[in-house]
Design an enzyme around this catalytic site. Structure first.
Site, PDB file in Angstrom:
ATOM      1  N   SER A  66       0.840  -1.199   0.000  1.00 13.78           N
ATOM      2  CA  SER A  66       0.000   0.000   0.000  1.00 13.78           C
ATOM      3  C   SER A  66       0.869   1.240   0.000  1.00 13.78           C
ATOM      4  O   SER A  66       1.665   1.456   0.924  1.00 13.78           O
ATOM      5  CB  SER A  66      -0.902   0.017   1.239  1.00 13.78           C
ATOM      6  OG  SER A  66      -1.407   1.319   1.422  1.00 13.78           O
ATOM      7  N   HIS A  88      -1.314  -1.347  -4.118  1.00 14.69           N
ATOM      8  CA  HIS A  88      -2.578  -1.012  -3.463  1.00 14.69           C
ATOM      9  C   HIS A  88      -2.642   0.502  -3.257  1.00 14.69           C
ATOM     10  O   HIS A  88      -1.740   1.107  -2.676  1.00 14.69           O
ATOM     11  CB  HIS A  88      -2.633  -1.752  -2.122  1.00 14.69           C
ATOM     12  CG  HIS A  88      -3.910  -1.621  -1.386  1.00 14.69           C
ATOM     13  ND1 HIS A  88      -5.024  -2.399  -1.656  1.00 14.69           N
ATOM     14  CD2 HIS A  88      -4.274  -0.809  -0.357  1.00 14.69           C
ATOM     15  CE1 HIS A  88      -6.002  -2.083  -0.825  1.00 14.69           C
ATOM     16  NE2 HIS A  88      -5.577  -1.110  -0.032  1.00 14.69           N
ATOM     17  N   ASP A 104      -4.833   3.507  -1.702  1.00 13.33           N
ATOM     18  CA  ASP A 104      -5.905   3.832  -0.751  1.00 13.33           C
ATOM     19  C   ASP A 104      -6.459   5.225  -1.011  1.00 13.33           C
ATOM     20  O   ASP A 104      -5.788   6.226  -0.758  1.00 13.33           O
ATOM     21  CB  ASP A 104      -5.359   3.762   0.679  1.00 13.33           C
ATOM     22  CG  ASP A 104      -5.120   2.338   1.123  1.00 13.33           C
ATOM     23  OD1 ASP A 104      -6.057   1.523   1.022  1.00 13.33           O
ATOM     24  OD2 ASP A 104      -4.000   2.028   1.567  1.00 13.33           O
ATOM     25  N   MET A 160      -9.065   7.941   0.096  1.00 16.36           N
ATOM     26  CA  MET A 160      -9.916   8.315   1.241  1.00 16.36           C
ATOM     27  C   MET A 160     -10.433   9.737   1.038  1.00 16.36           C
ATOM     28  O   MET A 160      -9.680  10.609   0.582  1.00 16.36           O
ATOM     29  CB  MET A 160      -9.123   8.245   2.543  1.00 16.36           C
ATOM     30  CG  MET A 160      -8.452   6.905   2.792  1.00 16.36           C
ATOM     31  SD  MET A 160      -7.764   6.830   4.452  1.00 16.36           S
ATOM     32  CE  MET A 160      -6.729   5.369   4.344  1.00 16.36           C
ATOM     33  N   HIS A 192      -8.411   0.885  -3.676  1.00 20.35           N
ATOM     34  CA  HIS A 192      -9.304   0.666  -2.534  1.00 20.35           C
ATOM     35  C   HIS A 192      -9.977   1.996  -2.198  1.00 20.35           C
ATOM     36  O   HIS A 192      -9.364   2.891  -1.627  1.00 20.35           O
ATOM     37  CB  HIS A 192      -8.460   0.141  -1.349  1.00 20.35           C
ATOM     38  CG  HIS A 192      -9.239  -0.059  -0.096  1.00 20.35           C
ATOM     39  ND1 HIS A 192      -8.625  -0.287   1.121  1.00 20.35           N
ATOM     40  CD2 HIS A 192     -10.577  -0.093   0.155  1.00 20.35           C
ATOM     41  CE1 HIS A 192      -9.558  -0.436   2.063  1.00 20.35           C
ATOM     42  NE2 HIS A 192     -10.742  -0.311   1.500  1.00 20.35           N
ATOM     43  N   MET A 197     -12.151   4.224  -0.175  1.00 21.77           N
ATOM     44  CA  MET A 197     -12.830   4.448   1.108  1.00 21.77           C
ATOM     45  C   MET A 197     -13.523   5.791   0.989  1.00 21.77           C
ATOM     46  O   MET A 197     -13.088   6.800   1.546  1.00 21.77           O
ATOM     47  CB  MET A 197     -11.796   4.420   2.236  1.00 21.77           C
ATOM     48  CG  MET A 197     -11.326   3.006   2.543  1.00 21.77           C
ATOM     49  SD  MET A 197      -9.752   2.945   3.407  1.00 21.77           S
ATOM     50  CE  MET A 197      -8.658   3.022   1.997  1.00 21.77           C
ATOM     51  N   MET A 239     -11.370  -6.071   5.839  1.00 23.88           N
ATOM     52  CA  MET A 239     -10.511  -5.223   6.664  1.00 23.88           C
ATOM     53  C   MET A 239     -10.115  -5.988   7.926  1.00 23.88           C
ATOM     54  O   MET A 239     -10.968  -6.606   8.576  1.00 23.88           O
ATOM     55  CB  MET A 239     -11.238  -3.929   7.072  1.00 23.88           C
ATOM     56  CG  MET A 239     -11.585  -2.972   5.951  1.00 23.88           C
ATOM     57  SD  MET A 239     -10.214  -2.402   4.923  1.00 23.88           S
ATOM     58  CE  MET A 239      -9.085  -1.666   6.131  1.00 23.88           C
ATOM     59  N   ASP A 264      -6.565  -6.585   4.663  1.00 26.47           N
ATOM     60  CA  ASP A 264      -5.978  -5.249   4.634  1.00 26.47           C
ATOM     61  C   ASP A 264      -5.972  -4.658   6.041  1.00 26.47           C
ATOM     62  O   ASP A 264      -7.023  -4.475   6.645  1.00 26.47           O
ATOM     63  CB  ASP A 264      -6.796  -4.363   3.682  1.00 26.47           C
ATOM     64  CG  ASP A 264      -6.183  -2.989   3.486  1.00 26.47           C
ATOM     65  OD1 ASP A 264      -5.092  -2.725   4.006  1.00 26.47           O
ATOM     66  OD2 ASP A 264      -6.822  -2.172   2.789  1.00 26.47           O
TER      67      ASP A 264
HETATM   68  C1  DX5 Z   1      -6.257   1.578   5.778  1.00 23.04           C
HETATM   69  C2  DX5 Z   1      -5.869   1.139   4.384  1.00 23.04           C
HETATM   70  C3  DX5 Z   1      -4.764   0.164   4.353  1.00 23.04           C
HETATM   71  C4  DX5 Z   1      -3.461   0.651   4.942  1.00 23.04           C
HETATM   72  C5  DX5 Z   1      -2.684  -0.523   5.428  1.00 23.04           C
HETATM   73  O1  DX5 Z   1      -7.561   1.996   5.831  1.00 23.04           O
HETATM   74  O2  DX5 Z   1      -6.955   0.543   3.708  1.00 23.04           O
HETATM   75  O3  DX5 Z   1      -4.546  -0.297   3.026  1.00 23.04           O
HETATM   76  O4  DX5 Z   1      -2.677   1.364   4.020  1.00 23.04           O
HETATM   77  O5  DX5 Z   1      -1.571  -0.053   6.106  1.00 23.04           O
HETATM   78  P1  DX5 Z   1      -0.790  -0.977   7.137  1.00 23.04           P
HETATM   79  O6  DX5 Z   1      -0.267  -2.149   6.342  1.00 23.04           O
HETATM   80  O7  DX5 Z   1       0.278  -0.081   7.639  1.00 23.04           O
HETATM   81  O8  DX5 Z   1      -1.753  -1.420   8.189  1.00 23.04           O
HETATM   82 ZN    ZN Z   2      -6.450  -0.388   1.752  1.00 22.48          ZN
END
Ligand code: DX5
Ligand code: ZN
Length: 226
Positions: free
Chosen positions: A11, A35, A37, A39, A68, A70, A139, A177
């Site tokens: 990620s 990956h 993320d 948000m 991903h 969010m 998750m 994740d």
């Molecule tokens: C959090 C993200 C994850 C995050 C994981 O909401 O969806 O993908 O980047 O990070 P680590 O591996 O540090 O938990």
């Molecule tokens: Zn993620």
């Protein structure tokens, strides 16, 4: 019970955003997916990156993008990521009234479709929808921030999903994740996950490429075989 060979998806949330292309190239030969993320400061309190960054980064690597989302209102935004060349676009079940319709749209835009289940959401209501999806992201933390501690109890959802996927002969990746690292990945693989997101454990390591190799081999050793 058997599972496919593991996929490791670092990620970039844990990467240096000022050097994103270099950070991604550092894992180009060892990672399976990148990956991403996204948000929006509404679905989760945090705010990260969006479509323009994905569009620019797409040209910098040949690795498939595992996006991903969010975000609220994925119906409005998700197809844009498919159009930008994302390999897989995952949106949250909690944010979408008609997940099957959006999965269809993503597939017809040329992407794989992923359904994400956050920490407090049960998996059972979604099991019957899985034939419409290519990826199920479970998750193992509360979505929103990197660097959180892995929650082992959430692997019960992975076990349930794996039984369902194998019994129905579904072609679906089960992705975990949150908090995936050398001390947690084996447990997740044993539970039946076959795709592993890791942010801190990869980009926080001195040698990110080697960290990916190590995670993959730990997952492979722990994977259930018939
Ligand atoms: C959090 C993200 C994850 C995050 C994981 O909401 O969806 O993908 O980047 O990070 P680590 O591996 O540090 O938990
Ligand atoms: Zn993620």
């Amino acid at each position: 019970m058997t599972v496919p060979l593991p996929i490791v998806a670092p990620s970039i949330l844990a990467a240096d955003f000022a050097r994103l292309a270099d950070e991604v190239r550092a894992i180009e030969d060892t990672a399976d997916w990148v990956h991403v993320d996204v948000m929006d400061n509404h679905f989760v309190p945090n705010l990260t990156i969006g479509l323009p960054v994905v569009q620019s980064l797409r040209a910098a690597t040949r690795l498939p993008f595992d996006v991903h989302l969010m975000i609220e209102d994925p119906r409005r935004w998700a197809p844009g990521y498919a159009d930008a060349g994302a390999y897989n676009v995952t949106f949250h079940a909690e944010a979408c009234a008609d997940p099957v319709a959006l999965a269809k749209e993503l597939r017809s835009a040329g992407a794989k479709a992923g359904l994400a289940i956050d920490r407090d959401t049960p998996i059972e209501p979604y099991l019957d929808l899985l034939p419409s999806f290519d990826t199920l992201l479970i998750m193992t933390i509360k979505a929103g921030f990197g660097g959180q501690r892995f929650i082992p109890n959430l692997l019960d959802k992975v076990r349930t999903a794996r039984r369902h996927v194998n019994a129905g002969h579904l072609e679906l990746r089960i992705e975990v994740d949150g908090g995936i690292a050398v001390d947690t990945i084996a447990e997740a693989a044993e539970a039946g996950a076959d795709a592993f997101v890791a942010g801190t454990a990869v980009f926080g390591a001195d040698d990110p490429a080697e960290a990916v190799r190590r995670l993959r081999s730990l997952a492979q050793c722990a994977a259930p075989r018939a």
